[in-house]
Design a protein around this motif. Structure first.
Motif, PDB file in Angstrom:
ATOM      1  N   CYS A  16      -3.387   5.853   3.555  1.00  0.00           N
ATOM      2  CA  CYS A  16      -2.931   3.694   2.937  1.00  0.00           C
ATOM      3  C   CYS A  16      -3.942   2.723   3.527  1.00  0.00           C
ATOM      4  CB  CYS A  16      -1.685   3.952   3.047  1.00  0.00           C
ATOM      5  SG  CYS A  16      -1.290   4.257   4.790  1.00  0.00           S
ATOM      6  N   SER A  19      -7.630   3.207   2.824  1.00  0.00           N
ATOM      7  CA  SER A  19      -7.719   2.666   1.378  1.00  0.00           C
ATOM      8  C   SER A  19      -7.096   1.503   0.956  1.00  0.00           C
ATOM      9  CB  SER A  19      -6.583   3.473   0.545  1.00  0.00           C
ATOM     10  OG  SER A  19      -7.064   4.822   0.144  1.00  0.00           O
ATOM     11  N   ALA A  20      -6.285   0.508   1.978  1.00  0.00           N
ATOM     12  CA  ALA A  20      -6.326  -0.837   1.720  1.00  0.00           C
ATOM     13  C   ALA A  20      -5.669  -1.487   3.100  1.00  0.00           C
ATOM     14  CB  ALA A  20      -5.104  -1.053   0.739  1.00  0.00           C
ATOM     15  N   PRO A  42      -4.820  -9.535  -6.254  1.00  0.00           N
ATOM     16  CA  PRO A  42      -5.262  -9.090  -7.354  1.00  0.00           C
ATOM     17  C   PRO A  42      -6.604  -8.600  -7.214  1.00  0.00           C
ATOM     18  CG  PRO A  42      -4.423 -11.121  -8.258  1.00  0.00           C
ATOM     19  CD  PRO A  42      -4.451 -10.685  -6.493  1.00  0.00           C
ATOM     20  N   ARG A  43      -7.580  -8.904  -6.103  1.00  0.00           N
ATOM     21  CA  ARG A  43      -8.799  -8.048  -5.683  1.00  0.00           C
ATOM     22  C   ARG A  43      -8.399  -7.041  -4.917  1.00  0.00           C
ATOM     23  NH1 ARG A  43     -10.768  -8.655  -0.853  1.00  0.00           N
ATOM     24  NH2 ARG A  43      -9.447 -10.328  -0.147  1.00  0.00           N
ATOM     25  N   HIS A  45      -5.511  -5.416  -5.810  1.00  0.00           N
ATOM     26  CA  HIS A  45      -4.532  -4.179  -6.174  1.00  0.00           C
ATOM     27  C   HIS A  45      -4.687  -2.508  -6.114  1.00  0.00           C
ATOM     28  CE1 HIS A  45      -2.113  -7.817  -7.943  1.00  0.00           C
ATOM     29  NE2 HIS A  45      -1.837  -7.683  -7.291  1.00  0.00           N
ATOM     30  N   ASP A  46      -6.342  -2.763  -7.084  1.00  0.00           N
ATOM     31  CA  ASP A  46      -6.711  -0.977  -7.363  1.00  0.00           C
ATOM     32  C   ASP A  46      -6.554  -0.361  -5.970  1.00  0.00           C
ATOM     33  OD1 ASP A  46      -8.097  -1.734 -10.041  1.00  0.00           O
ATOM     34  OD2 ASP A  46      -9.929  -1.735  -9.832  1.00  0.00           O
ATOM     35  N   ASP A  47      -7.328  -0.937  -5.268  1.00  0.00           N
ATOM     36  CA  ASP A  47      -7.345   0.084  -3.572  1.00  0.00           C
ATOM     37  C   ASP A  47      -5.629   0.143  -2.967  1.00  0.00           C
ATOM     38  OD1 ASP A  47      -9.431  -0.356  -3.128  1.00  0.00           O
ATOM     39  OD2 ASP A  47      -9.650  -2.033  -2.191  1.00  0.00           O
ATOM     40  N   HIS A  49      -3.061   0.710  -5.640  1.00  0.00           N
ATOM     41  CA  HIS A  49      -2.539   1.578  -6.046  1.00  0.00           C
ATOM     42  C   HIS A  49      -3.060   2.852  -6.353  1.00  0.00           C
ATOM     43  CE1 HIS A  49      -1.185  -0.669  -9.688  1.00  0.00           C
ATOM     44  NE2 HIS A  49      -1.837  -1.242  -9.448  1.00  0.00           N
ATOM     45  N   GLU A  50      -4.383   2.940  -4.697  1.00  0.00           N
ATOM     46  CA  GLU A  50      -5.094   4.699  -3.924  1.00  0.00           C
ATOM     47  C   GLU A  50      -4.583   4.915  -3.345  1.00  0.00           C
ATOM     48  OE1 GLU A  50      -7.584   7.824  -4.631  1.00  0.00           O
ATOM     49  OE2 GLU A  50      -7.297   6.086  -6.308  1.00  0.00           O
ATOM     50  N   ARG A  53      -1.155   6.207  -4.187  1.00  0.00           N
ATOM     51  CA  ARG A  53      -1.177   7.831  -5.338  1.00  0.00           C
ATOM     52  C   ARG A  53      -1.501   8.550  -4.575  1.00  0.00           C
ATOM     53  NH1 ARG A  53      -4.739  10.926  -7.620  1.00  0.00           N
ATOM     54  NH2 ARG A  53      -7.179  10.067  -5.676  1.00  0.00           N
TER      55      ARG A  53
END
Length: 65
Positions: A16, A19-20, A42-43, A45-47, A49-50, A53
């Motif tokens: 984690c 990723s972020a 929001p910028r 969010h993709d990181d 979510h990864e 996951r």
């Protein structure tokens, strides 16, 4: 998006953080996840979510988009 972490489920793998890093950190003593930001921009969010996951302990819960 709201981010919730379950420190009891955390395996301490650090995926984690990789990723972020703006949202997650690890305790120095045992590597368990520390949530830095429970409502990331929001910028990120993709990181985030990864990170959720690939978390081996499934310790990250996301609420919302």
């Amino acid at each position: 998006m709201e981010v919730i972490v379950d420190q009891d489920a955390c395996a301490g793998s650090g995926q984690c953080v990789l990723s972020a890093p703006e949202v997650f950190d690890q305790r120095d003593t045992d590597g368990i996840v520390v949530l830095l930001n429970d409502n990331p921009d929001p910028r990120l969010h993709d990181d985030v979510h990864e990170a959720a996951r690939i978390c081996p302990g499934r310790a990250i819960t996301l609420i919302g988009p």
